[in-house]
Design a protein around this motif. Structure first.
Motif, PDB file in Angstrom:
ATOM      1  N   ILE A 103       0.844  -1.396   0.220  1.00 37.02           N
ATOM      2  CA  ILE A 103      -0.182  -0.034  -0.504  1.00 37.02           C
ATOM      3  C   ILE A 103       0.709   1.545   0.122  1.00 37.02           C
ATOM      4  CG2 ILE A 103      -1.903   1.357   1.813  1.00 37.02           C
ATOM      5  CD1 ILE A 103      -2.706  -1.162   2.661  1.00 37.02           C
ATOM      6  N   GLU A 104       2.183   1.383   0.717  1.00 30.05           N
ATOM      7  CA  GLU A 104       2.556   1.929   0.685  1.00 30.05           C
ATOM      8  C   GLU A 104       3.657   2.784  -0.745  1.00 30.05           C
ATOM      9  OE1 GLU A 104       6.876   4.161   3.649  1.00 30.05           O
ATOM     10  OE2 GLU A 104       5.911   1.370   3.751  1.00 30.05           O
ATOM     11  N   ASN A 105       4.043   1.375  -1.389  1.00 33.79           N
ATOM     12  CA  ASN A 105       4.794   1.711  -2.369  1.00 33.79           C
ATOM     13  C   ASN A 105       4.065   2.108  -3.903  1.00 33.79           C
ATOM     14  OD1 ASN A 105       7.179   0.956  -1.252  1.00 33.79           O
ATOM     15  ND2 ASN A 105       6.635  -0.776  -1.905  1.00 33.79           N
ATOM     16  N   TYR A 106       2.523   2.162  -3.091  1.00 30.06           N
ATOM     17  CA  TYR A 106       1.410   2.095  -4.280  1.00 30.06           C
ATOM     18  C   TYR A 106       1.260   3.602  -4.497  1.00 30.06           C
ATOM     19  CZ  TYR A 106      -2.975   2.210  -7.051  1.00 30.06           C
ATOM     20  OH  TYR A 106      -3.547   2.905  -7.846  1.00 30.06           O
ATOM     21  N   VAL A 107       0.700   4.036  -3.313  1.00 25.28           N
ATOM     22  CA  VAL A 107       0.669   5.924  -3.094  1.00 25.28           C
ATOM     23  C   VAL A 107       1.791   6.386  -2.854  1.00 25.28           C
ATOM     24  CG1 VAL A 107      -0.122   6.957  -0.947  1.00 25.28           C
ATOM     25  CG2 VAL A 107      -0.931   4.470  -1.026  1.00 25.28           C
ATOM     26  N   ALA A 108       2.790   5.891  -2.836  1.00 27.49           N
ATOM     27  CA  ALA A 108       4.005   6.612  -2.973  1.00 27.49           C
ATOM     28  C   ALA A 108       4.060   6.141  -4.560  1.00 27.49           C
ATOM     29  CB  ALA A 108       5.492   6.697  -2.459  1.00 27.49           C
ATOM     30  N   GLU A 109       3.872   5.790  -5.698  1.00 30.99           N
ATOM     31  CA  GLU A 109       4.053   5.650  -6.953  1.00 30.99           C
ATOM     32  C   GLU A 109       5.746   5.215  -7.292  1.00 30.99           C
ATOM     33  OE1 GLU A 109       3.623   9.542  -9.354  1.00 30.99           O
ATOM     34  OE2 GLU A 109       1.765   9.655  -8.757  1.00 30.99           O
ATOM     35  N   ARG A 110       5.862   4.521  -6.104  1.00 28.38           N
ATOM     36  CA  ARG A 110       6.693   3.056  -6.625  1.00 28.38           C
ATOM     37  C   ARG A 110       6.829   1.567  -6.900  1.00 28.38           C
ATOM     38  NH1 ARG A 110       8.845   5.247  -1.043  1.00 28.38           N
ATOM     39  NH2 ARG A 110       7.526   3.738  -0.460  1.00 28.38           N
ATOM     40  N   GLN A 111       5.317   1.683  -7.180  1.00 28.19           N
ATOM     41  CA  GLN A 111       4.781   0.216  -7.363  1.00 28.19           C
ATOM     42  C   GLN A 111       3.456   0.631  -8.771  1.00 28.19           C
ATOM     43  OE1 GLN A 111       4.299  -2.745  -4.508  1.00 28.19           O
ATOM     44  NE2 GLN A 111       2.104  -2.477  -4.813  1.00 28.19           N
TER      45      GLN A 111
ATOM     46  N   ILE B 115      -8.699 -13.033   0.773  1.00 28.06           N
ATOM     47  CA  ILE B 115      -9.028 -11.841   0.085  1.00 28.06           C
ATOM     48  C   ILE B 115      -8.577 -11.309  -1.198  1.00 28.06           C
ATOM     49  CG2 ILE B 115     -10.199  -9.428   0.887  1.00 28.06           C
ATOM     50  CD1 ILE B 115     -11.686 -11.827   2.251  1.00 28.06           C
ATOM     51  N   HIS B 116      -9.165 -11.042  -1.983  1.00 26.69           N
ATOM     52  CA  HIS B 116      -8.277 -10.755  -3.039  1.00 26.69           C
ATOM     53  C   HIS B 116      -8.543  -9.235  -3.308  1.00 26.69           C
ATOM     54  CE1 HIS B 116      -7.561 -10.302  -7.944  1.00 26.69           C
ATOM     55  NE2 HIS B 116      -6.730  -9.627  -7.080  1.00 26.69           N
ATOM     56  N   SER B 117      -8.096  -8.832  -3.271  1.00 22.89           N
ATOM     57  CA  SER B 117      -8.048  -6.940  -3.363  1.00 22.89           C
ATOM     58  C   SER B 117      -7.127  -6.128  -4.215  1.00 22.89           C
ATOM     59  CB  SER B 117      -7.472  -6.280  -1.577  1.00 22.89           C
ATOM     60  OG  SER B 117      -7.859  -5.010  -1.812  1.00 22.89           O
ATOM     61  N   ARG B 118      -8.264  -5.117  -4.926  1.00 22.80           N
ATOM     62  CA  ARG B 118      -7.705  -4.513  -5.803  1.00 22.80           C
ATOM     63  C   ARG B 118      -8.308  -2.828  -5.670  1.00 22.80           C
ATOM     64  NH1 ARG B 118      -5.625  -5.005 -10.863  1.00 22.80           N
ATOM     65  NH2 ARG B 118      -5.418  -3.506 -12.405  1.00 22.80           N
ATOM     66  N   GLY B 119      -7.514  -2.097  -5.354  1.00 23.39           N
ATOM     67  CA  GLY B 119      -7.532  -1.017  -5.611  1.00 23.39           C
ATOM     68  C   GLY B 119      -7.189   0.520  -6.742  1.00 23.39           C
ATOM     69  N   GLY B 120      -7.552   1.143  -6.502  1.00 16.32           N
ATOM     70  CA  GLY B 120      -7.028   3.044  -7.517  1.00 16.32           C
ATOM     71  C   GLY B 120      -7.070   3.486  -6.333  1.00 16.32           C
ATOM     72  N   LEU B 121      -6.753   4.854  -7.068  1.00 18.95           N
ATOM     73  CA  LEU B 121      -6.107   5.912  -6.575  1.00 18.95           C
ATOM     74  C   LEU B 121      -6.765   7.274  -7.513  1.00 18.95           C
ATOM     75  CD1 LEU B 121      -2.508   6.332  -5.554  1.00 18.95           C
ATOM     76  CD2 LEU B 121      -3.792   6.007  -3.576  1.00 18.95           C
ATOM     77  N   LEU B 122      -7.273   8.308  -6.391  1.00 22.88           N
ATOM     78  CA  LEU B 122      -8.256   9.438  -6.831  1.00 22.88           C
ATOM     79  C   LEU B 122      -7.089  10.584  -6.467  1.00 22.88           C
ATOM     80  CD1 LEU B 122     -11.989   8.906  -5.758  1.00 22.88           C
ATOM     81  CD2 LEU B 122     -10.964   8.949  -7.715  1.00 22.88           C
ATOM     82  N   ARG B 123      -7.056  11.832  -7.797  1.00 24.03           N
ATOM     83  CA  ARG B 123      -6.130  12.625  -7.058  1.00 24.03           C
ATOM     84  C   ARG B 123      -6.658  13.882  -7.328  1.00 24.03           C
ATOM     85  NH1 ARG B 123      -0.681  10.366  -7.430  1.00 24.03           N
ATOM     86  NH2 ARG B 123      -0.530   7.979  -8.057  1.00 24.03           N
ATOM     87  N   ASP B 124      -5.347  14.751  -6.723  1.00 25.89           N
ATOM     88  CA  ASP B 124      -6.728  16.290  -7.574  1.00 25.89           C
ATOM     89  C   ASP B 124      -6.113  16.775  -8.402  1.00 25.89           C
ATOM     90  OD1 ASP B 124      -3.769  17.002  -6.760  1.00 25.89           O
ATOM     91  OD2 ASP B 124      -4.381  17.403  -4.846  1.00 25.89           O
ATOM     92  N   SER B 125      -6.188  17.951  -8.588  1.00 22.73           N
ATOM     93  CA  SER B 125      -6.196  18.954 -10.278  1.00 22.73           C
ATOM     94  C   SER B 125      -4.530  18.842 -10.263  1.00 22.73           C
ATOM     95  CB  SER B 125      -6.023  20.186  -9.243  1.00 22.73           C
ATOM     96  OG  SER B 125      -6.238  21.597  -8.445  1.00 22.73           O
ATOM     97  N   ASN B 126      -3.404  18.888  -8.465  1.00 23.68           N
ATOM     98  CA  ASN B 126      -1.921  18.799  -9.053  1.00 23.68           C
ATOM     99  C   ASN B 126      -1.446  17.232  -8.514  1.00 23.68           C
ATOM    100  OD1 ASN B 126      -1.801  21.876  -8.316  1.00 23.68           O
ATOM    101  ND2 ASN B 126      -2.460  21.500  -5.920  1.00 23.68           N
TER     102      ASN B 126
END
Length: 624
Positions: A321-329, A348-359
């Motif tokens: 999770i940390e690597n994904y949020v930090a864009e390392r994966q 559990i099979h978990s899949r997630g995605g990020l929402l980003r602001d204008s920046n």
């Protein structure tokens, strides 16, 4: 739109002109009054002053206070130069009085007229602003009087009803309402608005109505109706919004939500939402149901989720999770275990995605969880099934070779005996004894060689032996039952179990024991199928063996067709013996060989009612 009068239009036009233009018009007005006075003999000296008062009033009303004062000054100059000039010589006092009275009256006229002008200007400008607002509004705005005659019809209304304002103003509002709904509009909507006008409540009630275009097309609209009542008349202002597209969108959204809810329900997907700014976490009811919790029983907290991770999975998941949020994966897609309310762990099979602001900074992480425990279990069972089938085929080949060897050893032994006897006879005197002796000796040699080949085959098939381990017999029984259910063998029949708690571990090969159990369960179900009955039960029991406490005693009891007699019962474990219409008859033979190889026993009993019971024992790790 509303229709402006010529007076109002001229007034608003003059109000926008420069100040110099206003003074010029005031001068023209005074000059006109002077020319009329000098050229129309019927107008006397006293009456002439009235024309200048009119010029002052008009200048002040149309052009403003300062042009009115300019008109007073010009009027005094004109009056004294062209009208009162002779009087100044004969009666100066009278001329002074006339000038003073004229000036005072003119000032009063300017003050009064200017006040009226300011109120009129404010009213007309307010009306103009209102008209501009109405025309620029995106919603249709229609104003009608008490007789339901249209007074205002803005551009949005023109687009909505496909009708110009010139064609609509003056017509009844009923032209834009379907005939079947006109009574409801008049008696319900307008009547209600007349008693609960905008002066009586802040937010007018929202009505759902149906409009009628000039083309005859009906369409849904939302309307707010407000009533304005003055001393002279009552008017109603209606704000309309075409909701056709919104209703279509809402219908499509409801359909999409229904489809999504159906998918979520079918796949049992759990939804989660993590706010990266406030660090708050939301779990959907389906997410909580996956681990045996209801919506109010579990807190939506990061700590609650982290504590439920399996100890072996916690660090890899948190790191991912940390690597994904930090864009390392590039993606977050993981399988891990969560602690269930019943004490077990669910995959559990978990899949997630990020929402980003204008920046392009991530502020939320959304995802779904799928419970894949059954899939994992089925996958593991399939793997064990393949291993069982491989071991079973090896033992079938081994037992087949044993059976072949058993069948071949007797004639080979007899042949060897006959050849040995022939050799003995020939040695006692036969024709050409050396030749016969040589031939018979070769036969005997080949016979022994065939026996050795069979023995070598047996050694190859038994090469390596089985891996002995410690197993939980009840766990093996449950896995065998799951395998039977997964492969559809159960059908309409029932499968019950009565497993003793606290049994010690058993010394055996887990795959082979599971295969034995599978063979016995499958044989029992097939026997019940051949009986022609639509009901039946296979019961599996485990307990400590009464005759030897160091052994576990497992029984598989069916209610099938059973066997014909006691003699057939004794042959049931023989190779190639079968009571079924299909099959080689090696299953029970292999089972007996495997049980005996594990220092256990296997036997069969006829039930008092229907079917048979097959028992086997296996040794515990230690004495029970």
């Amino acid at each position: 739109m509303t229709k402006q009068s010529i007076t109002q239009s001229a007034f608003l036009y003059l109000d926008t002109q420069p100040l110099l233009f206003h003074y010029a018009l005031a001068m023209v007005t005074v000059i006109v009054a002077l020319l009329v006075t000098l050229n129309i003999p019927i107008i006397g000296e006293r009456t002439a002053l009235m024309l200048f008062f009119f010029a002052i009033i008009q200048s002040t009303f149309w052009l403003g206070r300062n042009p009115g004062i300019c008109a007073i000054v010009l009027s005094l100059i004109a009056i004294n130069a062209f009208i009162l000039f002779p009087i100044w010589a004969s009666a100066p006092y009278d001329a002074f009085i006339l000038n003073a009275c004229f000036s005072i009256l003119s000032v009063v006229i300017i003050a009064t007229t200017n006040l009226h002008r300011r109120s009129t200007t404010a009213l007309w400008k307010s009306q103009k602003r209102y008209s501009e607002i109405v025309e620029s509004a995106r919603d249709a705005i229609i104003t009608i009087d008490a007789n339901q005659t249209i007074l205002v019809f803005n551009l949005a209304a023109e687009d909505m009803f496909s009708c110009t304002a010139n064609d609509a103003i003056g017509k009844p509002i009923e032209c834009f309402i379907p005939k079947c709904l006109r009574f409801e509009h008049c008696c319900t909507h307008l009547h209600a608005s007349g008693y609960t006008g905008s002066t009586n409540h802040k937010t007018p009630e929202l009505y759902a109505m149906t409009g009628l275009r000039t083309s005859g097309e009906k369409f849904p609209i939302e309307a707010t109706i407000s009533c304005c009542e003055t001393s002279s008349r009552k008017t109603f202002t209606v704000i309309l919004r075409d909701v056709s597209e919104r209703l279509r969108t809402q219908a499509a959204l409801r359909e999409s939500e229904a489809q999504l809810a159906l998918v979520v329900e079918e796949v049992k997907a759990g939804y989660w939402d993590w706010d990266l700014i406030s660090h708050t976490l939301y779990f959907s009811p389906e997410w909580k149901q996956q681990i045996g919790m209801d919506e109010k029983e579990m807190l939506n907290s990061w700590e609650e989720w982290g504590n439920r991770l399996h100890p072996d999975d916690r660090e890899p998941v948190l790191t991912a999770i940390e690597n994904y949020v930090a864009e390392r994966q590039p993606v977050f897609d993981m399988e891990f275990r969560l602690h269930h309310q019943d004490g077990s762990y669910r995959w559990i099979h978990s899949r997630g995605g990020l929402l980003r602001d204008s920046n392009n900074h991530p502020y939320r992480m959304l995802g779904i969880n799928l419970d894949i425990t059954d899939y994992k279990k089925a996958k593991e069972l399939n793997l064990r099934r393949d291993l069982m089938e491989q071991a079973f085929r090896l033992y079938v080949a081994s037992q087949t070779a044993v059976a072949i060897a058993h069948e071949m050893n007797q004639p080979l032994t007899a042949l060897s005996s006959y050849i040995d006897l022939a050799l003995t006879l020939l040695q006692n005197g036969n024709q050409d004894p050396p030749k016969l002796f040589h031939i018979l000796k070769n036969c005997s040699s080949q016979t022994h060689r065939a026996s050795e080949v069979i023995q070598q085959l047996m050694n190859v098939l038994h090469k390596g032996g089985a891996v002995i381990e410690t197993i939980d017999i009840n766990h093996s029984i449950l896995e065998a039952i799951d395998f039977i259910k997964m492969n559809g063998y159960l059908g309409v029949f029932k499968l019950e179990r009565a497993l003793a708690d606290g049994l010690p571990l058993v010394v055996a090969n887990g795959l082979q024991v599971q295969k034995i159990l599978t063979i016995l369960l499958q044989n029992g179900l097939e026997s019940m199928q051949e009986s022609g009955r639509n009901t039946g039960t296979v019961t599996v029991t485990s307990r400590c063996f009464a005759d030897d406490p160091s052994m576990v005693h497992v029984t598989v009891c069916d209610t099938g067709i059973g066997v014909k007699d006691t003699a057939a019962l004794k042959l049931i474990f023989q190779p190639f013996y079968t009571t079924k219409s299909a099959g080689l008859g090696m299953g029970l033979a292999v089972s007996r060989a495997l049980i005996e190889a594990h220092n256990g026993k296997i036997w069969v009993e006829q039930n008092a009612g229907f079917g048979i019971s097959i028992h086997f024992t296996l040794p515990f790790v230690y004495e029970y």
